[in-house]
Design an enzyme around this catalytic site. Structure first.
Site, short mmCIF file in Angstrom:
data_model
loop_
_atom_site.label_atom_id
_atom_site.label_comp_id
_atom_site.label_asym_id
_atom_site.label_seq_id
_atom_site.Cartn_x
_atom_site.Cartn_y
_atom_site.Cartn_z
N ASP A 1 -1.33 -0.95 -3.79
CA ASP A 1 -2.68 -0.79 -3.26
C ASP A 1 -2.93 0.60 -2.67
O ASP A 1 -2.03 1.23 -2.11
CB ASP A 1 -2.92 -1.85 -2.18
N HIS A 2 -4.18 1.04 -2.78
CA HIS A 2 -4.65 2.29 -2.17
C HIS A 2 -3.73 3.47 -2.49
O HIS A 2 -3.29 4.19 -1.59
CB HIS A 2 -4.80 2.13 -0.65
N ASN B 1 -9.28 -8.72 0.02
CA ASN B 1 -8.10 -8.08 0.61
C ASN B 1 -8.01 -8.31 2.11
O ASN B 1 -8.97 -8.06 2.83
CB ASN B 1 -8.14 -6.57 0.36
N SER C 1 0.82 -1.21 0.00
CA SER C 1 0.00 0.00 0.00
C SER C 1 0.85 1.26 0.00
O SER C 1 2.05 1.23 0.29
CB SER C 1 -0.92 0.02 1.23
#
Length: 277
Positions: A83-84, A227, A49
Site C-alpha cells: 500500500d501507498h 482501508n 505500506s
C-alpha cells in the site's frame, strides 16, 4: 487461504458490500486481522505500506513472508496488498514477494506527472500479474486536514483511469488518514457521481475516522475497498497501556501482546460486520 486481491474486491462489488483492507505493521497485526475476519466469516485484505516497510529497516521480505504465511493458513480468503508505494523500486518487489496487488501512489505529483508515473507503474505491475490501485485527489491527515478543494473530480477521475489503466482508484471524498476520532463526514453526493463516472472499483482511505453510519452509506453508494489502519493501532496501544497499568512489572511481551492482538481482532470483526452486511 491466500487469494488475489482483485478477486476479493470483485466479489464484494458484485454483492454490493465492502471489502475490508487492514494495515499490517507487525506479525501480531496480521494474525489479528485474519482472526477477526474468520470470526466475521468475511474475506479480508492484509496491506503493508511503504511506511511499514521503512519501519522494518526498508526490507519488504520478512514482514511480507510473515503476512503471506498467516494468509495461507486462514480459513477465509485473504489478499496481500502493498500500500501507498511511492518508490518504483519497492513497487517492483511486490509480485516477487507474493503480493496480489499494489497501490502506486503518485498523488503528490501534478495531474500530468501523476498520470505518466502511474501508467508506467501499472504497465509493469500488470506484466507481473498485479492488480494495481492508485489515488487521485488528496486524502489528508498526516500533513493537514482534507479540504474540499482537493477532492476527486469525477470527470478527471474517469480520464485518469482511462489513461493509466489502473484496476482501482482511491478517491478523496472527505476522510483523512491517521484520525483518532470518528467524526469524519463523507461527501456522499460526490461518491455517487464518482461511481457513475468511473468504471473501476473505488477505494476509501482513512476509514478509521469515519463513523459506522457513514461507512454503511458510503458502501451502499458504491465504495468497495475500505482501508482501515489507525483503528488497529488504537486498539493495540490501548491494550498495552491497560496491561501496563494493571501490572507495571510486566517484562514478557507475550503477556501484553496477547491482549493487543485480541483487541485488534475484535476491531476487525466489528468493522467487517459494518461494511459487509
Amino acid at each position: 487461504m491466500l487469494t488475489p486481491t482483485g478477486e476479493i474486491v470483485a466479489d464484494a462489488r458484485r454483492r454490493g458490500v465492502g471489502a475490508g483492507a487492514f494495515n499490517v505493521i507487525t506479525v501480531e497485526h496480521a494474525e489479528a486481522v485474519v482472526t477477526g475476519a474468520e470470526a466475521a466469516g468475511c474475506a479480508v485484505i492484509l496491506q503493508i505500506s511503504e511506511n511499514a516497510v521503512r519501519f522494518h529497516h526498508g526490507r519488504l521480505g520478512p514482514i511480507a513472508a510473515a503476512a503471506r504465511a498467516v494468509a495461507e493458513l486462514a480459513s477465509v480468503p485473504v489478499g496481500l496488498h502493498l500500500d501507498h508505494v511511492e518508490s518504483d523500486e519497492l513497487f517492483d518487489q511486490a509480485a516477487g514477494n507474493g503480493f496480489g496487488s499494489a497501490m502506486y501512489d503518485a498523488s503528490r505529483l501534478e495531474y500530468d506527472a501523476n498520470v505518466a508515473a502511474t501508467a508506467a507503474a501499472a504497465g509493469r505491475g500488470h506484466a507481473c500479474g498485479l492488480w494495481v490501485e492508485s489515488e487521485l485527489g488528496e486524502v489528508g491527515g498526516k500533513d493537514g486536514a482534507h479540504k474540499p478543494g482537493v477532492r476527486t473530480n469525477p470527470g478527471e477521475a474517469a480520464a485518469f483511469v482511462e489513461a493509466t489503466g489502473v484496476d482501482a482508484l482511491a478517491v478523496a471524498v472527505g476522510s483523512s488518514h491517521a484520525m483518532t476520532t470518528r467524526d469524519a463526514r463523507l461527501d456522499h453526493e460526490l461518491v455517487r457521481r464518482l461511481c457513475a463516472a468511473v468504471a473501476v472499483p473505488l477505494v476509501l482511505h482513512g476509514s478509521s475516522g469515519v463513523p459506522d453510519d457513514e461507512l454503511r452509506t458510503a458502501v451502499r453508494g458504491g465504495l468497495v475497498k475500505i482501508n482501515i489502519g489507525t483503528a488497529l493501532n488504537i486498539a493495540f496501544t490501548g491494550a498495552i497501556r491497560d496491561a501496563m497499568r494493571r501490572n507495571a512489572e510486566l517484562v514478557d511481551p507475550r503477556k501484553y501482546l496477547l491482549d493487543a492482538r485480541r483487541d485488534m481482532a475484535e476491531t476487525v470483526t466489528r468493522a467487517l460486520q459494518v461494511i459487509s452486511r
